[in-house]
Design a protein around this motif. Structure first.
Motif, PDB file in Angstrom:
ATOM      1  N   PRO A  65       0.820  -1.229   0.000  1.00 11.56           N
ATOM      2  CA  PRO A  65       0.000   0.000   0.000  1.00 11.56           C
ATOM      3  C   PRO A  65       0.849   1.272   0.000  1.00 11.56           C
ATOM      4  O   PRO A  65       0.466   2.269  -0.615  1.00 11.56           O
ATOM      5  CB  PRO A  65      -0.820  -0.124   1.286  1.00 11.56           C
ATOM      6  CG  PRO A  65      -0.871  -1.581   1.570  1.00 11.56           C
ATOM      7  CD  PRO A  65       0.446  -2.132   1.105  1.00 11.56           C
ATOM      8  N   ARG A  66       1.997   1.229   0.667  1.00 10.84           N
ATOM      9  CA  ARG A  66       2.854   2.406   0.723  1.00 10.84           C
ATOM     10  C   ARG A  66       3.360   2.758  -0.671  1.00 10.84           C
ATOM     11  O   ARG A  66       3.530   3.943  -1.008  1.00 10.84           O
ATOM     12  CB  ARG A  66       4.054   2.155   1.659  1.00 10.84           C
ATOM     13  CG  ARG A  66       4.945   3.372   1.878  1.00 10.84           C
ATOM     14  CD  ARG A  66       4.211   4.437   2.662  1.00 10.84           C
ATOM     15  NE  ARG A  66       5.015   5.641   2.841  1.00 10.84           N
ATOM     16  CZ  ARG A  66       5.014   6.681   2.015  1.00 10.84           C
ATOM     17  NH1 ARG A  66       4.199   6.661   0.958  1.00 10.84           N
ATOM     18  NH2 ARG A  66       5.752   7.743   2.240  1.00 10.84           N
ATOM     19  N   ALA A  67       3.615   1.756  -1.517  1.00 10.94           N
ATOM     20  CA  ALA A  67       4.064   1.998  -2.885  1.00 10.94           C
ATOM     21  C   ALA A  67       2.955   2.646  -3.697  1.00 10.94           C
ATOM     22  O   ALA A  67       3.206   3.561  -4.503  1.00 10.94           O
ATOM     23  CB  ALA A  67       4.508   0.695  -3.540  1.00 10.94           C
ATOM     24  N   GLU A  68       1.706   2.182  -3.495  1.00  8.62           N
ATOM     25  CA  GLU A  68       0.556   2.777  -4.195  1.00  8.62           C
ATOM     26  C   GLU A  68       0.389   4.245  -3.816  1.00  8.62           C
ATOM     27  O   GLU A  68       0.159   5.115  -4.672  1.00  8.62           O
ATOM     28  CB  GLU A  68      -0.710   2.002  -3.822  1.00  8.62           C
ATOM     29  CG  GLU A  68      -1.925   2.340  -4.649  1.00  8.62           C
ATOM     30  CD  GLU A  68      -1.986   1.559  -5.953  1.00  8.62           C
ATOM     31  OE1 GLU A  68      -2.253   2.210  -6.984  1.00  8.62           O
ATOM     32  OE2 GLU A  68      -1.763   0.333  -5.930  1.00  8.62           O
ATOM     33  N   GLN A  69       0.528   4.525  -2.539  1.00 10.42           N
ATOM     34  CA  GLN A  69       0.407   5.893  -2.051  1.00 10.42           C
ATOM     35  C   GLN A  69       1.524   6.775  -2.601  1.00 10.42           C
ATOM     36  O   GLN A  69       1.294   7.914  -3.022  1.00 10.42           O
ATOM     37  CB  GLN A  69       0.438   5.902  -0.526  1.00 10.42           C
ATOM     38  CG  GLN A  69       0.356   7.300   0.089  1.00 10.42           C
ATOM     39  CD  GLN A  69       0.634   7.285   1.585  1.00 10.42           C
ATOM     40  OE1 GLN A  69       0.871   6.239   2.169  1.00 10.42           O
ATOM     41  NE2 GLN A  69       0.614   8.460   2.182  1.00 10.42           N
ATOM     42  N   LEU A  70       2.746   6.230  -2.618  1.00 10.54           N
ATOM     43  CA  LEU A  70       3.892   6.991  -3.109  1.00 10.54           C
ATOM     44  C   LEU A  70       3.757   7.279  -4.599  1.00 10.54           C
ATOM     45  O   LEU A  70       4.105   8.379  -5.060  1.00 10.54           O
ATOM     46  CB  LEU A  70       5.187   6.225  -2.836  1.00 10.54           C
ATOM     47  CG  LEU A  70       6.490   6.942  -3.205  1.00 10.54           C
ATOM     48  CD1 LEU A  70       6.633   8.235  -2.420  1.00 10.54           C
ATOM     49  CD2 LEU A  70       7.690   6.027  -2.948  1.00 10.54           C
ATOM     50  N   LEU A  71       3.231   6.319  -5.368  1.00 10.00           N
ATOM     51  CA  LEU A  71       3.034   6.530  -6.804  1.00 10.00           C
ATOM     52  C   LEU A  71       2.045   7.672  -7.044  1.00 10.00           C
ATOM     53  O   LEU A  71       2.255   8.508  -7.935  1.00 10.00           O
ATOM     54  CB  LEU A  71       2.529   5.253  -7.464  1.00 10.00           C
ATOM     55  CG  LEU A  71       2.258   5.342  -8.968  1.00 10.00           C
ATOM     56  CD1 LEU A  71       3.532   5.697  -9.737  1.00 10.00           C
ATOM     57  CD2 LEU A  71       1.676   4.025  -9.502  1.00 10.00           C
ATOM     58  N   ALA A  72       0.992   7.743  -6.244  1.00 13.01           N
ATOM     59  CA  ALA A  72       0.025   8.834  -6.380  1.00 13.01           C
ATOM     60  C   ALA A  72       0.689  10.177  -6.101  1.00 13.01           C
ATOM     61  O   ALA A  72       0.424  11.174  -6.791  1.00 13.01           O
ATOM     62  CB  ALA A  72      -1.151   8.612  -5.430  1.00 13.01           C
ATOM     63  N   THR A  73       1.566  10.204  -5.114  1.00 13.09           N
ATOM     64  CA  THR A  73       2.293  11.437  -4.790  1.00 13.09           C
ATOM     65  C   THR A  73       3.212  11.838  -5.936  1.00 13.09           C
ATOM     66  O   THR A  73       3.281  13.013  -6.317  1.00 13.09           O
ATOM     67  CB  THR A  73       3.119  11.246  -3.507  1.00 13.09           C
ATOM     68  OG1 THR A  73       2.247  10.983  -2.415  1.00 13.09           O
ATOM     69  CG2 THR A  73       3.941  12.491  -3.201  1.00 13.09           C
TER      70      THR A  73
END
Length: 433
Positions: A352-360
């Motif tokens: 999930p942290r990777a998904e969040q970082l990609l959005a950023t």
């Protein structure tokens, strides 16, 4: 003029600039449309730094007419030669340029900001400074002068301050304590960009892109230019080699010129130089795998085959790296530079942290390069695992430092060249180089 009241802070717009803005709003109402153009031409006969200040004031105070009529100076103009000489007087090509005038002016604004920033940095950089302080001072100055606004305007890529054998792609990560020394050779490479997309609807755009696998080309224009700082005069021949080779590469560039021929001209100049360091003479070598590249919207490196011919209307980064080493760079040292790939499909990320970082990354950088300090600056924490995941699945491309052999020294100069329909314009050229 709008009667809207504007609350000003003294730090936002200097009084001298504000006075000129008031004169603009007051005086332009006195002229007929026929005379207005002549008046505006006279109004803009000011120092280059004042142009940047007026443009920023117009943007801050929301005065579109002032912003629209801000004309920034051309870069160095070089005429085409031989088979392209006819372009100089072609009415058809001149008309094409007239249609592109607003875009050219925006590009020149980014170039003027680049010149002002590097002029300031040259005046303050000295031995004993932390490289982190050098980079952050440069970045704050650039963001201020370009009136940073999300992806519409700002810094185009991480500030490179590569030392000695490191040719490119090095910037300090947070906590780095490297200090600039008298005997160091530092490449200071930074870029500005302008006329990007408004970020208000960017998440919807990226959602559509991920669902359809359709890639968008965002209209952001990058100015990329670099120079080398060396305090010890021993290295001056090394710097001169890169500087003169860059000028030669620019001279040989043009519509239909092959990139390999431009690279060959750079190498020819480079190998005519030598430098003596500690009693040993080194022939200067051109770094074979670092030369000319195309600058596309939101992409610093839009690589082409070395056999490709240069095209009308495109922007190119012409750079020359001179080395006392092998003249070939390889990836080495800790990575600091990253860039999201422009063509990516949809992958369900397990972390999930990777998904969040990609959005950023989508929202803050799009396909502009970024570094770890950039993530720190916008408040991201504990992101290394997510960043590694994005690199492993191919969403983000890491760009580790590019280094020649240990004990060698590398210098660099670079300019952005626009192949206009009637001439070529070295948009980043200044009085310094």
């Amino acid at each position: 003029m709008s009667t809207k009241k504007i609350k000003l802070q003294s730090s936002d717009v200097k009084s001298s600039v504000l006075a000129r803005v008031i004169d603009y709003c007051k005086d332009r109402s006195y002229f007929s449309p026929e005379r207005l153009q002549f008046w505006e031409t006279a109004f803009w006969r000011v120092h280059h730094s004042t142009l940047v200040a007026l443009a920023n004031a117009a943007n801050y105070l929301e005065i579109p007419s002032l912003l629209d009529t801000t004309y920034f100076p051309e870069g160095e103009i070089q005429n085409y030669k031989d088979d392209n000489l006819w372009r100089t007087t072609s009415e058809e090509k001149r008309e094409l340029e007239r249609l592109q005038k607003p875009i050219y002016n925006s590009v020149r604004q980014a170039a003027e900001v680049h010149r002002q920033v590097r002029k300031y940095m040259r005046s303050i950089v000295e031995p004993g400074m932390l490289l982190t302080d050098i980079c952050e001072t440069l970045e704050i100055t650039a963001r201020t002068l370009i009136s940073e606004k999300g992806l519409k305007a700002g810094i185009a890529f991480p500030t490179g301050c590569s030392l000695n054998r490191v040719a490119a792609h090095w910037t300090p990560n947070s906590g780095d304590k490297t200090v600039l020394q008298y005997d160091d050779v530092m490449k200071l490479d930074f870029g500005t960009h302008i006329d990007g997309i408004d970020t208000a609807n960017i998440n919807d755009i990226y959602k559509f892109q991920m669902e359809t696998n359709i890639s968008f080309c965002f209209a952001g224009h990058i100015i990329d230019s670099a120079f080398t700082v060396a305090f010890n005069p021993t290295y001056e021949p090394l710097l001169a080699a890169s500087r003169e080779a860059t000028y030669t590469g620019i001279k040989e560039s043009g519509i239909d010129a092959r990139l390999c021929d431009v690279a060959a001209s750079i190498e020819e100049v480079m190998k005519s130089y030598e430098v003596e360091i500690n009693g040993k003479v080194f022939g200067v070598k051109s770094i074979q795998n670092l030369n000319v590249y195309s600058l596309r919207p939101y992409q610093r490196y839009a690589m082409k085959s070395i056999q490709t011919r240069m095209e009308e209307g495109e922007y190119y980064g012409i750079q020359a790296f001179g080395s006392t080493g092998k003249g070939y760079v390889r990836e080495d040292l800790e990575c600091s530079h990253y860039m999201k790939k422009s063509h990516i499909g949809h992958i369900n990320l397990a972390l999930p942290r990777a998904e969040q970082l990609l959005a950023t990354i989508n929202n803050k950088f799009s396909t502009l390069a970024f570094c770890r300090r950039d993530l720190d600056r916008i408040g991201e924490t504990n992101y290394l695992g997510g960043l590694k995941t994005l690199c492993d699945v191919g969403f983000v491309q890491p760009y580790p430092p590019l280094c020649d052999v240990k004990g060698s020294y590398v210098s660099q100069f670079a300019h952005t060249v626009l192949l206009r329909p009637t001439c070529k314009e070295v948009v980043s050229k200044g009085d310094d180089y």
